[in-house]
Design a protein around this motif. Structure first.
Motif, PDB file in Angstrom:
ATOM      1  N   ILE A  64       0.922  -1.388  -0.037  1.00 27.59           N
ATOM      2  CA  ILE A  64      -0.108   0.199   0.078  1.00 27.59           C
ATOM      3  C   ILE A  64       0.889   1.445   0.127  1.00 27.59           C
ATOM      4  CG2 ILE A  64      -0.259   0.166   2.532  1.00 27.59           C
ATOM      5  CD1 ILE A  64      -3.167   0.871  -0.125  1.00 27.59           C
ATOM      6  N   TYR A  65       1.967   1.384   0.571  1.00 25.58           N
ATOM      7  CA  TYR A  65       2.880   2.587   0.856  1.00 25.58           C
ATOM      8  C   TYR A  65       3.335   2.784  -0.510  1.00 25.58           C
ATOM      9  CZ  TYR A  65       7.117  -0.182   0.706  1.00 25.58           C
ATOM     10  OH  TYR A  65       8.299  -1.002   0.531  1.00 25.58           O
ATOM     11  N   LEU A  66       3.563   1.725  -1.285  1.00 21.48           N
ATOM     12  CA  LEU A  66       4.198   1.996  -2.816  1.00 21.48           C
ATOM     13  C   LEU A  66       3.006   2.392  -3.600  1.00 21.48           C
ATOM     14  CD1 LEU A  66       6.694  -0.624  -4.000  1.00 21.48           C
ATOM     15  CD2 LEU A  66       6.807   1.688  -4.009  1.00 21.48           C
ATOM     16  N   VAL A  67       2.026   1.934  -3.515  1.00 24.31           N
ATOM     17  CA  VAL A  67       0.696   2.404  -4.041  1.00 24.31           C
ATOM     18  C   VAL A  67       0.463   3.970  -3.903  1.00 24.31           C
ATOM     19  CG1 VAL A  67      -1.805   2.194  -4.453  1.00 24.31           C
ATOM     20  CG2 VAL A  67      -0.603   0.296  -4.010  1.00 24.31           C
ATOM     21  N   PHE A  68       0.531   4.455  -2.619  1.00 27.08           N
ATOM     22  CA  PHE A  68       0.478   5.628  -2.610  1.00 27.08           C
ATOM     23  C   PHE A  68       1.642   6.521  -3.236  1.00 27.08           C
ATOM     24  CE2 PHE A  68      -2.279   4.837   0.894  1.00 27.08           C
ATOM     25  CZ  PHE A  68      -3.285   5.893   1.059  1.00 27.08           C
ATOM     26  N   ILE A  69       2.896   6.081  -3.218  1.00 28.66           N
ATOM     27  CA  ILE A  69       4.067   6.917  -3.579  1.00 28.66           C
ATOM     28  C   ILE A  69       3.798   6.903  -5.024  1.00 28.66           C
ATOM     29  CG2 ILE A  69       6.668   6.859  -3.946  1.00 28.66           C
ATOM     30  CD1 ILE A  69       6.631   5.537  -1.319  1.00 28.66           C
ATOM     31  N   LEU A  70       3.636   5.866  -5.945  1.00 32.34           N
ATOM     32  CA  LEU A  70       3.618   5.896  -7.291  1.00 32.34           C
ATOM     33  C   LEU A  70       2.298   6.746  -7.864  1.00 32.34           C
ATOM     34  CD1 LEU A  70       4.980   2.390  -8.180  1.00 32.34           C
ATOM     35  CD2 LEU A  70       5.999   4.358  -8.229  1.00 32.34           C
ATOM     36  N   THR A  71       1.040   6.553  -6.989  1.00 30.58           N
ATOM     37  CA  THR A  71      -0.059   7.231  -7.404  1.00 30.58           C
ATOM     38  C   THR A  71       0.354   8.836  -7.446  1.00 30.58           C
ATOM     39  OG1 THR A  71      -1.406   5.450  -6.667  1.00 30.58           O
ATOM     40  CG2 THR A  71      -2.398   7.491  -7.096  1.00 30.58           C
ATOM     41  N   MET A  72       1.006   9.120  -6.315  1.00 27.25           N
ATOM     42  CA  MET A  72       1.129  10.552  -6.140  1.00 27.25           C
ATOM     43  C   MET A  72       2.000  11.140  -7.225  1.00 27.25           C
ATOM     44  SD  MET A  72       1.427  10.818  -2.138  1.00 27.25           S
ATOM     45  CE  MET A  72       1.880  12.602  -2.048  1.00 27.25           C
ATOM     46  N   PHE A  73       3.141  10.402  -7.441  1.00 32.31           N
ATOM     47  CA  PHE A  73       3.958  10.605  -8.500  1.00 32.31           C
ATOM     48  C   PHE A  73       3.221  10.598  -9.893  1.00 32.31           C
ATOM     49  CE2 PHE A  73       7.232   9.754 -11.657  1.00 32.31           C
ATOM     50  CZ  PHE A  73       8.044  10.480 -11.407  1.00 32.31           C
ATOM     51  N   SER A  74       2.274   9.716 -10.144  1.00 28.62           N
ATOM     52  CA  SER A  74       1.665   9.831 -11.387  1.00 28.62           C
ATOM     53  C   SER A  74       0.863  10.950 -11.407  1.00 28.62           C
ATOM     54  CB  SER A  74       0.941   8.359 -11.783  1.00 28.62           C
ATOM     55  OG  SER A  74       1.507   7.373 -11.411  1.00 28.62           O
ATOM     56  N   CYS A  75       0.187  11.298 -10.544  1.00 29.00           N
ATOM     57  CA  CYS A  75      -0.868  12.404 -10.670  1.00 29.00           C
ATOM     58  C   CYS A  75      -0.095  13.818 -10.834  1.00 29.00           C
ATOM     59  CB  CYS A  75      -1.737  12.524  -9.214  1.00 29.00           C
ATOM     60  SG  CYS A  75      -3.010  11.242  -9.383  1.00 29.00           S
ATOM     61  N   ALA A  76       1.035  13.569  -9.779  1.00 32.17           N
ATOM     62  CA  ALA A  76       1.877  14.794  -9.804  1.00 32.17           C
ATOM     63  C   ALA A  76       2.428  14.968 -11.430  1.00 32.17           C
ATOM     64  CB  ALA A  76       2.893  14.703  -9.117  1.00 32.17           C
ATOM     65  N   LEU A  77       2.977  14.154 -12.176  1.00 36.00           N
ATOM     66  CA  LEU A  77       3.332  14.276 -13.717  1.00 36.00           C
ATOM     67  C   LEU A  77       2.313  14.797 -14.357  1.00 36.00           C
ATOM     68  CD1 LEU A  77       5.606  13.692 -15.416  1.00 36.00           C
ATOM     69  CD2 LEU A  77       4.602  11.269 -15.723  1.00 36.00           C
ATOM     70  N   VAL A  78       1.037  14.237 -14.350  1.00 39.87           N
ATOM     71  CA  VAL A  78      -0.120  14.380 -15.089  1.00 39.87           C
ATOM     72  C   VAL A  78      -0.714  16.075 -14.930  1.00 39.87           C
ATOM     73  CG1 VAL A  78      -2.656  14.155 -15.498  1.00 39.87           C
ATOM     74  CG2 VAL A  78      -1.040  12.145 -15.411  1.00 39.87           C
ATOM     75  N   GLY A  79      -0.543  16.567 -13.441  1.00 40.64           N
ATOM     76  CA  GLY A  79      -0.860  17.727 -13.468  1.00 40.64           C
ATOM     77  C   GLY A  79       0.241  18.651 -13.768  1.00 40.64           C
ATOM     78  N   TYR A  80       1.428  18.313 -13.911  1.00 38.87           N
ATOM     79  CA  TYR A  80       2.489  19.000 -14.474  1.00 38.87           C
ATOM     80  C   TYR A  80       2.098  19.098 -15.971  1.00 38.87           C
ATOM     81  CZ  TYR A  80       7.265  20.029 -16.207  1.00 38.87           C
ATOM     82  OH  TYR A  80       8.281  20.693 -17.075  1.00 38.87           O
ATOM     83  N   LEU A  81       2.042  18.129 -16.636  1.00 36.29           N
ATOM     84  CA  LEU A  81       1.800  18.276 -18.130  1.00 36.29           C
ATOM     85  C   LEU A  81       0.518  18.884 -18.454  1.00 36.29           C
ATOM     86  CD1 LEU A  81       2.722  14.315 -19.108  1.00 36.29           C
ATOM     87  CD2 LEU A  81       4.357  16.596 -19.312  1.00 36.29           C
ATOM     88  N   ILE A  82      -0.556  18.699 -17.717  1.00 35.55           N
ATOM     89  CA  ILE A  82      -1.712  19.454 -17.982  1.00 35.55           C
ATOM     90  C   ILE A  82      -1.307  20.927 -17.958  1.00 35.55           C
ATOM     91  CG2 ILE A  82      -3.765  20.164 -17.187  1.00 35.55           C
ATOM     92  CD1 ILE A  82      -4.509  17.559 -16.083  1.00 35.55           C
ATOM     93  N   GLU A  83      -0.510  21.483 -17.128  1.00 37.45           N
ATOM     94  CA  GLU A  83      -0.206  22.722 -16.934  1.00 37.45           C
ATOM     95  C   GLU A  83       0.754  23.152 -18.260  1.00 37.45           C
ATOM     96  OE1 GLU A  83       1.425  26.377 -16.434  1.00 37.45           O
ATOM     97  OE2 GLU A  83       2.632  24.879 -16.019  1.00 37.45           O
ATOM     98  N   LYS A  84       1.683  22.480 -18.236  1.00 38.11           N
ATOM     99  CA  LYS A  84       2.605  22.964 -19.591  1.00 38.11           C
ATOM    100  C   LYS A  84       2.052  22.853 -20.617  1.00 38.11           C
ATOM    101  CE  LYS A  84       7.087  23.349 -18.483  1.00 38.11           C
ATOM    102  NZ  LYS A  84       6.977  24.206 -17.071  1.00 38.11           N
ATOM    103  N   ILE A  85       1.043  21.958 -21.066  1.00 36.73           N
ATOM    104  CA  ILE A  85       0.596  21.616 -22.340  1.00 36.73           C
ATOM    105  C   ILE A  85      -0.463  22.556 -22.631  1.00 36.73           C
ATOM    106  CG2 ILE A  85      -0.466  20.045 -24.128  1.00 36.73           C
ATOM    107  CD1 ILE A  85       1.413  17.837 -22.501  1.00 36.73           C
ATOM    108  N   ALA A  86      -1.588  22.623 -21.685  1.00 39.33           N
ATOM    109  CA  ALA A  86      -2.678  23.198 -21.964  1.00 39.33           C
ATOM    110  C   ALA A  86      -2.694  24.817 -21.306  1.00 39.33           C
ATOM    111  CB  ALA A  86      -3.864  22.348 -21.240  1.00 39.33           C
ATOM    112  N   TYR A  87      -2.128  25.124 -20.256  1.00 36.46           N
ATOM    113  CA  TYR A  87      -2.215  26.241 -19.769  1.00 36.46           C
ATOM    114  C   TYR A  87      -1.407  27.136 -20.066  1.00 36.46           C
ATOM    115  CZ  TYR A  87      -5.749  23.908 -17.035  1.00 36.46           C
ATOM    116  OH  TYR A  87      -6.859  23.021 -16.718  1.00 36.46           O
TER     117      TYR A  87
END
Lengths: 296, 244
Positions: A64-87
């Protein structure tokens, strides 16, 4: 006496839901702070968090702790890319263009990911990494799910507090929220701080997605819409741009929603939240903790 | 003149034109500043003084001309990069972050400083230069008086370890006593840290008194320049800027 216990029980249930709203609302309010943008795609980052966790647990049986870490990392990446590409390309465009783009990004994520080849539009059972147990106290019954949600939310908020109040990036973020031009005169790279804000907000939404999946184990690509809107309302209620306001707003909205379901009827629970939004906009547009009304 | 233009200059603004839309705010402005020097730019409201500082600090981009800092062209750098090169501006109206504490405001000033020991030294230096700030470190910036805010704004700028300090109307809104105090602190900073200073002022008296050279800006153009000690006695300057 029984009534009081019942009410207390509903408060606990409300806090469970409210904790998730608070985690999502933080992303809305922080991004609003630095960009004056309601990032409508934020609810979809939350959804993505639930799906990433689903895959990590069911396909890779990760701890479960890895699930949290990797999920946060993936979401952070997506959030970062949304901003970079779209905004980011719209930095100097009128605010309304940015807002419409945010709606577009949201719809894109929902409908692209609902393709049969990807997540499909169907409900999927979220695999709880543990069995639900209820601890009965004399007055209250608290489930281990609730305990976990409270602990994880508390840890997340504590880390966020350290990040925002004790690191130079956090100080810079608060400075950028107040006045971009002056912040840049201090040597703060505005684009970097905006990316930082998206990364932090999206990570929190990812945590919210996992917790939501554990609490309400049915996930679907459109699951981010309602919690997203309600968390946005929570951010407005707390005072958009005010960080502790988002937490308070999230908890209040969560408790209200559960109370309406428990004492009135669950049909009204969404409606009441919108009535709260109207009431805030009409009578206290700066929200509970907002300092002044922003000109939009 | 003890200096032939371009000899040992720290910063040189060369034929810079800046426009807001179609309206020129600066027209072919040229000036220079040497190491350790303090120069002032005086002029009426709307003459382009703030525009000049904003252009040097990278907030505005010139449509023509260039700005050299040492051997570097900086006219196209982003403001945060300009700060990294060693040019720090104290904006008009001080622009303290009201919701940040005094300490956080100062820490933000040192945003570009990576080295912890240097940061600590700068912090000590700022507190010894502006002892009033020391008592107020935990207070929010917004609770300070105007004069204290000006000190905080200057302290914050010094935290960036500048080679060149740009001061936009440091006397604005301050009582004459505070204005004198601020100017003597500016002198102190220049002498002790050997920081060059460009000061923009409506208070021509103070500016001419404390600077070595002065430029006079009118309608976006430099109409006069020279040693401040000479300009003080110039009939035109006295009539237009020093009053009777």
């Amino acid at each position: 006496m029984e009534h009081i216990i019942y009410i207390l029980q509903q408060v606990v249930n409300g806090l469970q839901l409210g904790a998730v709203y608070a985690l999502i609302a933080l992303g809305y309010t922080m991004v609003y702070g630095v960009l004056r943008l309601i990032n409508f795609a934020h609810g979809d980052v939350f959804m993505l968090g639930a799906f990433v966790a689903y895959f990590l647990i069911s396909k890779f049986s990760m701890p479960i702790y890895l699930v949290f870490i990797l999920t946060m990392f993936s979401c952070a990446l997506v959030g970062y890319l949304i901003e970079k590409i779209a905004y980011k390309p719209l930095r100097d465009a009128p605010k309304i263009s940015l807002l419409i783009t945010a709606v577009g990004v949201s719809l894109f994520l929902e409908y692209f990911l609902s393709l049969n080849a990807i997540f499909t539009p169907n409900y999927i059972a979220f695999p709880r990494p543990f069995d639900v147990k209820a601890y009965d106290f004399t007055f209250l019954s608290i489930t281990n799910v609730q305990v976990i949600i409270f602990i994880i939310t508390f840890i997340s908020l504590f880390i966020l507090y350290l990040l925002i109040y004790k690191t130079k990036y956090g100080i810079a973020m608060r400075a950028v929220s107040h006045d971009k031009e002056t912040a840049s005169l201090m040597g703060v790279g505005i684009d970097g701080i905006i990316s930082f804000t998206f990364i932090v907000g999206a990570s929190l939404a990812g945590v919210g997605g996992i917790l939501y999946g554990i609490a309400y184990p049915q996930i679907n690509v459109f699951m981010g819409i309602m919690p997203g809107i309600k968390s946005f309302i929570a951010a407005v209620l707390g005072g958009i741009g005010v960080i502790h306001g988002a937490v308070a707003g999230g908890l209040i909205i969560g408790i209200c929603e559960v109370f309406v379901s428990a004492f009135l009827s669950s049909t009204f629970r969404d409606g009441v939240i919108f009535i709260i939004l109207f009431a805030v906009l009409l009578f206290r547009p700066r929200g509970l903790f907002g300092k002044r009304i922003e000109k939009v | 003149m003890n200096n032939i233009e371009g000899n040992d200059f720290l910063l040189r603004v060369d034929n810079v034109t800046v426009k807001y839309g179609n309206i020129p705010a600066l027209r072919g402005v040229s000036l220079y500043i040497d190491r350790g020097e303090m120069i002032s730019v005086i002029g009426a409201n709307g003459a382009g003084k703030t525009t000049l500082l904003k252009t040097i600090s990278g907030l505005l981009k010139p449509v023509q001309g260039n700005i050299r800092f040492g051997s570097l062209n900086i006219e196209n750098l982003r403001p945060d990069r300009v700060v990294k090169k060693g040019i720090v501006m104290v904006p008009e109206g001080r622009k303290i972050f009201p919701d940040l504490t005094v300490k956080e405001n100062l820490e933000l000033g040192a945003y570009t400083i990576k080295d912890r020991t240097i940061k600590k030294e700068l912090f000590e230096l700022v507190l010894s230069t502006f002892p009033r700030l020391k008592e107020r470190l935990k207070q929010h910036g917004g609770t300070l008086s105007g004069g204290e805010q000006q000190m905080l704004a200057m302290g914050r700028a010094l935290m960036g370890n500048p080679k060149l300090l740009l001061l936009d109307e440091p006397s604005m809104g301050l009582s004459p006593i505070f204005t004198r105090e601020i100017f003597s602190l500016i002198e102190l900073v220049r002498k002790e840290k050997n920081i060059s200073i460009i000061i923009v002022e409506q208070n021509a008296h103070m500016a001419l008194e404390h600077s070595q050279r002065t430029y006079i800006l009118e309608n976006g153009e430099i109409i006069m320049e020279g040693f401040s000690s000479d300009l003080k006695h110039n009939q035109r300057v006295i009539e237009a800027y020093l009053g009777v």
